[in-house]
Write an enzyme that holds these catalytic residues in place. Structure first.
Site, short mmCIF file in Angstrom:
data_model
loop_
_atom_site.label_atom_id
_atom_site.label_comp_id
_atom_site.label_asym_id
_atom_site.label_seq_id
_atom_site.Cartn_x
_atom_site.Cartn_y
_atom_site.Cartn_z
N ASP A 217 0.83 -1.21 0.00
CA ASP A 217 0.00 0.00 0.00
C ASP A 217 0.87 1.26 0.00
OD1 ASP A 217 -2.81 1.00 0.41
OD2 ASP A 217 -1.93 1.88 2.22
N GLU A 280 1.56 -0.57 -5.02
CA GLU A 280 0.49 0.38 -5.27
C GLU A 280 1.14 1.76 -5.21
OE1 GLU A 280 -3.30 2.73 -3.78
OE2 GLU A 280 -1.50 2.43 -2.63
#
Ligand code: NOJ
Length: 556
Positions: A217, A280
């Site tokens: 993330d 990401e």
């Protein structure tokens, strides 16, 4: 701490080397996939029960959004304990059972790692709040004194991705702490050795349990520019970052972040079984993004340029070419992503007057997509995405042609971005609505009760799994056929060769002995020679491919 080491068994039917190069990876958003206990929130046993469905779909791996202990201020992307399963989702035993079942069915499992920030309920942050400025406890986060005579002004001018100031103060606290997202998601200080060693341990914890990889993330955000200098830009997630390609902002894409991924790669490579990482990272241009997937860093990065592309042949061709070239330059596979839990579902984006436009959520008073047209285009887009060489991501419900919930009332909304922008940003709830499994059951079969943490719109009945299973031409059956053919023709490991189409609205390319034709215009087009394998719509009486449709043909 449970550091139980399991014998790693390569999942059956998943023995190909560097499996991630061509894998079709299905994103599960646990709270909205399947609910086993009727509390209205999806859970791990719910996922386990549906694994055979995913096996029949023909995917290679699943990626699970966070299911760790969390106050759920950002739907689990605010982690209070990285080694504990939140009771909402089940237990660690439930996780182990799910993993074992997935492996037995030949599917790999990727879990989400959230290293940029913790929850404000994480023990480290709680300790920091109880410790004085300058303490060792505070050094793991980015606490700073404020500006102004009384320190009442934030330390710099950074804005949160979710809107508003990126700095907050706990009540009565003299110092401010940085949070690039919600105030309940304090950013960690990645210059601190504790932070680095803690995350290596967290990686080991899940690797030892047998996971096949991690989705990282905010991979571009961990390291901030020294001194945290002011920056006039507005950091964004879905639309990319403003400020020009060469200046993503001092909070993103700093050179030193790469050393972290190199160390993680060494760790993953010390385990058997080809474990992988996918970044990401909302950064441009592609040449910056692919620095995260150099041979000694991660294996994949999400291709958000592709997700952000409009329904336009020239634009799509350009992004496919630039993506393939950029990833080839570092020897990594390209990924193809159309939807995820942070973006309006592409079925709905393709039904807008500017097809493929990327609103930050859709509400009842906003432009309502043309549902049928959006679905038709989404079905055609699946032919494109699944024919391209590299790895493809499918967001849960995409295989059903599920649209966005575009009329969700404000009082149901939970996305912190909605609240932090005073509703100016509609937010991401509309793409996170629980899946419909049974058209005529309470909660459309999401769980055993009528409960669903977000209400499902009426039109979900049409998309329910039981309405589509075994129904010729349904989107679900189309995806199953596409995935089977993709596998048979080894498209993921193939190579793309563009062919000239007979109109500027048509894209046509070969990958091995399979030819893809996608007609993005309105007028029917003649298909090139070849044996028709599958089309997203019926051909017309003259055998032509209608507008907003696609076909796969066998060249031999
Ligand atoms: C990206 C995640 O996909 C999103 O859902 C989350 O809100 C932010 N990172 C912050 O963790």
């Amino acid at each position: 701490m449970n550091m139980r080491t399991k014998d790693f068994t390569t999942p059956a039917a998943c023995t190909n080397l560097e499996w991630w190069r061509s894998a079709v990876i299905y994103q599960i958003y646990p709270r909205s996939f399947a609910d086993s206990d009727g509390d209205g929130i999806g859970d791990l046993p719910g996922i386990t029960a549906k694994l055979p469905y995913l096996g029949r779909l023909g995917i290679d791996a699943i990626w699970l959004s966070p299911f760790y202990l969390s106050p759920q201020a950002d739907a689990g992307y605010d982690v209070a304990d990285y080694r504990v399963v939140d009771p909402l989702f089940g237990t660690l035993d439930d996780f182990d059972r799910m993993l074992e079942q997935a492996h037995a069915l030949g599917m790999r499992v990727i879990v989400d790692l959230v290293p940029n920030h913790t929850s404000d309920e994480h023990a480290w942050f709680q300790a920091a709040l109880q410790s004085p400025p300058g303490s060792a406890e505070r050094a793991r986060y980015l606490f700073r004194d404020g500006k102004g005579a009384h320190g009442n002004l934030p330390p710099n001018n950074w804005q949160s991705v979710f809107g508003g100031n990126a700095w907050s103060r706990a009540p009565g606290d003299s110092q401010w702490y940085l949070h690039l997202f919600d105030r309940r998601q304090p950013d960690l200080n990645w210059d601190h050795p504790d932070v680095r060693s803690e995350f290596e341990d967290v990686l080991k914890f899940w690797l030892d349990r047998g996971v096949d990889g991690f989705r990282v993330d905010v991979a571009h955000g961990l390291v901030k520019a020294p001194g945290l200098p002011d920056w006039a830009g507005q950091a964004a997630m879905v639309e990319g970052t403003e400020g020009g390609d060469d200046n993503p902002g001092p909070m993103w894409d700093q050179e030193d972040v790469h050393e972290i991924y190199r160390s993680w790669r060494r760790l993953l490579d010390s385990y058997p079984g080809e474990r992988m990482m996918v970044a990401e990272a909302w950064i441009a241009p592609q040449a910056r993004l692919t620095r995260y997937i150099r041979p000694d860093e991660m294996q994949q990065a999400f291709n958000f340029d592709y997700l952000l592309t409009h329904w336009d042949a020239a634009e799509i061709k350009a992004v496919v070419d630039s993506s393939l070239a950029a990833s080839a330059a570092v020897g990594a596979p390209t990924t193809w992503v159309m939807s995820n839990h942070d973006s309006v579902r592409h079925t709905s984006r393709y039904g807008l007057s500017k097809p493929g436009a990327r609103p930050k959520g859709i509400a009842a008073d906003g432009e309502q997509p043309d549902e049928a047209l959006g679905l038709r285009r989404a079905r055609a887009a699946a032919f494109l995405t699944l024919a391209l060489p590299g790895s493809a991501y499918i967001y849960q419900g995409e295989e059903l042609g599920l649209p966005e919930h575009t009329t969700l009332e404000a009082h149901y909304r939970q996305d912190p971005a909605f609240f932090r922008t005073n509703g100016e940003e509609i937010g991401r709830d509309g793409c996170r609505v629980p899946l419909p499994w049974l058209a005529d059951a309470p909660s459309f079969g999401f769980g055993p009760s009528e409960k669903s943490w977000l209400p499902q719109p009426e039109n979900f009945a049409r998309y329910a799994v039981d309405r589509q299973e075994g129904v010729y031409g349904s989107t679900l059956e189309l995806y199953r056929q596409l995935l089977q053919l993709r596998h048979d023709y080894k498209l993921g490991n193939g190579q793309l060769r563009w062919q000239s189409g007979d109109s500027s609205d048509v894209l046509s390319f070969d990958n091995g002995t399979l030819c893809t034709v996608i007609n993005l215009g309105m007028r029917p087009v003649t298909l090139p020679p070849g044996r028709l394998l599958l089309s997203s719509e019926q051909r017309d009486a003259s055998g032509r491919l209608p507008g907003n449709a696609a076909a796969w043909l066998a060249l031999r």
